[in-house]
Design a protein around this motif. Structure first.
Motif, PDB file in Angstrom:
ATOM      1  N   ASP A  34       0.877  -1.170   0.000  1.00 43.12           N
ATOM      2  CA  ASP A  34       0.000   0.000   0.000  1.00 43.12           C
ATOM      3  C   ASP A  34       0.913   1.217   0.000  1.00 43.12           C
ATOM      4  O   ASP A  34       1.623   1.459   0.977  1.00 43.12           O
ATOM      5  N   PRO A  35       0.924   1.990  -1.090  1.00 42.09           N
ATOM      6  CA  PRO A  35       1.878   3.103  -1.197  1.00 42.09           C
ATOM      7  C   PRO A  35       1.769   4.130  -0.081  1.00 42.09           C
ATOM      8  O   PRO A  35       2.734   4.827   0.206  1.00 42.09           O
ATOM      9  N   ASP A  36       0.598   4.231   0.567  1.00 38.45           N
ATOM     10  CA  ASP A  36       0.401   5.244   1.601  1.00 38.45           C
ATOM     11  C   ASP A  36       0.464   4.680   3.016  1.00 38.45           C
ATOM     12  O   ASP A  36       0.224   5.394   3.980  1.00 38.45           O
ATOM     13  N   ALA A  37       0.754   3.391   3.133  1.00 43.49           N
ATOM     14  CA  ALA A  37       0.715   2.749   4.447  1.00 43.49           C
ATOM     15  C   ALA A  37       1.897   3.174   5.311  1.00 43.49           C
ATOM     16  O   ALA A  37       2.989   3.452   4.823  1.00 43.49           O
ATOM     17  N   GLU A  38       1.645   3.244   6.594  1.00 48.55           N
ATOM     18  CA  GLU A  38       2.685   3.431   7.599  1.00 48.55           C
ATOM     19  C   GLU A  38       2.573   2.278   8.589  1.00 48.55           C
ATOM     20  O   GLU A  38       1.512   2.073   9.161  1.00 48.55           O
ATOM     21  N   PRO A  39       3.629   1.486   8.798  1.00 52.31           N
ATOM     22  CA  PRO A  39       4.952   1.591   8.176  1.00 52.31           C
ATOM     23  C   PRO A  39       4.934   1.129   6.716  1.00 52.31           C
ATOM     24  O   PRO A  39       3.940   0.601   6.237  1.00 52.31           O
ATOM     25  N   ARG A  40       6.056   1.323   6.028  1.00 53.23           N
ATOM     26  CA  ARG A  40       6.182   0.883   4.644  1.00 53.23           C
ATOM     27  C   ARG A  40       6.254  -0.641   4.603  1.00 53.23           C
ATOM     28  O   ARG A  40       6.984  -1.257   5.366  1.00 53.23           O
ATOM     29  N   GLU A  41       5.503  -1.225   3.692  1.00 57.90           N
ATOM     30  CA  GLU A  41       5.562  -2.669   3.481  1.00 57.90           C
ATOM     31  C   GLU A  41       5.748  -2.923   1.995  1.00 57.90           C
ATOM     32  O   GLU A  41       4.986  -2.404   1.174  1.00 57.90           O
ATOM     33  N   LEU A  42       6.766  -3.687   1.650  1.00 49.28           N
ATOM     34  CA  LEU A  42       7.000  -3.955   0.235  1.00 49.28           C
ATOM     35  C   LEU A  42       7.419  -5.401   0.029  1.00 49.28           C
ATOM     36  O   LEU A  42       7.964  -6.049   0.927  1.00 49.28           O
ATOM     37  N   ARG A  43       7.122  -5.884  -1.169  1.00 49.88           N
ATOM     38  CA  ARG A  43       7.528  -7.226  -1.580  1.00 49.88           C
ATOM     39  C   ARG A  43       8.624  -7.084  -2.626  1.00 49.88           C
ATOM     40  O   ARG A  43       8.435  -6.411  -3.642  1.00 49.88           O
ATOM     41  N   LEU A  44       9.756  -7.710  -2.363  1.00 50.47           N
ATOM     42  CA  LEU A  44      10.930  -7.565  -3.223  1.00 50.47           C
ATOM     43  C   LEU A  44      11.337  -8.918  -3.784  1.00 50.47           C
ATOM     44  O   LEU A  44      11.316  -9.930  -3.074  1.00 50.47           O
ATOM     45  N   THR A  45      11.707  -8.926  -5.062  1.00 50.81           N
ATOM     46  CA  THR A  45      12.196 -10.132  -5.721  1.00 50.81           C
ATOM     47  C   THR A  45      13.604  -9.883  -6.242  1.00 50.81           C
ATOM     48  O   THR A  45      13.867  -8.867  -6.898  1.00 50.81           O
ATOM     49  N   VAL A  46      14.500 -10.801  -5.954  1.00 49.39           N
ATOM     50  CA  VAL A  46      15.885 -10.697  -6.419  1.00 49.39           C
ATOM     51  C   VAL A  46      15.953 -11.165  -7.866  1.00 49.39           C
ATOM     52  O   VAL A  46      15.404 -12.218  -8.225  1.00 49.39           O
TER      53      VAL A  46
END
Length: 359
Positions: free
Chosen positions: A61-73
């Motif tokens: 969620d771009p506006d969420a606090e804290p930031r949560e992201l899914r990352l792929t190597v």
């Protein structure tokens, strides 16, 4: 394999290296779910540059606090540029992240920017702040995916800390000046300062600011000489333009009585095509008209893009917030559709001795 990481408890001085070491030990295809109390985008671009390895990530969620992201190597870059896709970030965070990334670049380093529209205002901003060391090359254009290769070709001086952004409008085509300035001004935080360098004091722009933002800004001429005038504009309090609010976009001002021209259901469109379709529909509207957008989730990032790029005639009003079906009335009020006052492009005749060139 998915690994969960919460960096909030890591000592500030160790975060970057610890994150880099974890990513370096991963294999292509490994996924990470990362929680942070601040944006990690600049660090992730920096990792690709320093470790020559691709990463892809998206925010839950771009506006969420804290930031949560899914990352792929990804795979090794083998000397090609790493990338950052900012399409799910609201405009203010896009510019903050990208300016920070460019500031950290060494000479000959660069990255690929992926955006949902032409990021030309960023080009003008970088050139104004860093000069001719900005190399900007379009790799692809349109279709909801603009890719730009951005490189720093030399060293630059540190940016003044009391200025959020700077534009030398002498290098910007005249028809692009006012839209570019308002686009960026809408993103700077309260108390932030924008610096403009113009061939003369831009009094028509000052009148336009009063018409759009009232008295909620300070206008300070810090340098004036033939062919060069430096003005600092500081945002103070409520701008008077509700569509520029940082709060929840429940409804923008002045939209009573809009005539609805169509219902635009984008739920069956690929995400990359949705914004392009919506902005095309908005561009076709005339004052006093609107359309109802139907989406499968809250289109709040779209609102933030509109608030940064559209003029004071922009209207946003939620009609329904149901699971799988969000309805929003998007329209243009009767305010001038170019977002300017009637005399915004006219010459300024308020000074004694004749007419001053238009800004």
């Amino acid at each position: 394999m998915t690994t969960e990481i919460d960096v909030r408890d890591w000592p500030e001085s160790e975060r970057r290296e610890r994150l880099f070491d974890l990513l370096a030990g991963a294999e292509a295809g490994d996924e990470f779910e990362i929680v942070s109390d601040r944006d990690l985008d600049p660090q992730l671009v920096r990792y690709q540059i320093e470790r020559d390895h691709a990463l892809e990530w998206e925010h839950e969620d771009p506006d969420a606090e804290p930031r949560e992201l899914r990352l792929t190597v990804g795979d090794a870059l083998d000397g090609s540029l790493g990338s950052i896709d900012v399409r799910d970030l609201k405009p203010q965070r896009r510019h903050e992240a990208l300016l920070g990334i460019f500031d950290e670049l060494e000479s000959a380093e660069g990255f690929v920017l992926v955006n949902d529209h032409d990021p030309k205002p960023l080009y003008h901003e970088l050139r104004s702040m860093h000069g001719d060391v900005v190399d900007w090359a379009y790799a692809s254009e349109g279709g909801g995916e603009w890719r730009v290769e951005i490189r720093k070709t030399g060293d630059t001086e540190a940016t003044e800390k009391d200025v959020v952004t700077r534009y030398d409008v002498r290098d910007i085509p005249k028809q692009e000046r006012h839209p570019t300035i308002h686009h960026r001004y809408g993103m700077i935080p309260q108390g932030g300062t924008m610096e403009l360098i113009a061939p003369h004091e831009p009094k028509p722009l000052q009148r336009e600011f009063h018409g759009r933002y009232g008295d909620a800004f300070d206008w300070n001429v810090v340098e004036s000489e033939p062919g060069r005038c430096r003005v600092r504009i500081t945002k103070q309090g409520d701008t008077g333009d509700e569509s520029s609010s940082d709060g929840d976009p429940e409804s923008s001002a002045g939209g009573d009585g809009l005539a609805v021209t169509e219902e635009l259901d984008v739920r069956d469109l690929p995400p990359a095509q949705r914004h392009e379709k919506i902005f095309a529909a908005y561009d076709e509207l005339t004052g006093g008209h609107g359309f109802v957008l139907v989406n499968d989730h809250d289109p709040k990032p779209l609102y933030h893009q509109f608030e940064a790029e559209a003029g004071p005639e922009f209207h946003w009003e939620y009609r329904a917030k149901d699971p799988g079906e969000f309805r929003v009335l998007i329209g243009k009020t009767e305010t001038s559709t170019d977002g300017s006052t009637a005399d915004s492009s006219a010459a300024d005749t308020s000074t004694a001795g004749g007419t001053e060139p238009p800004f």
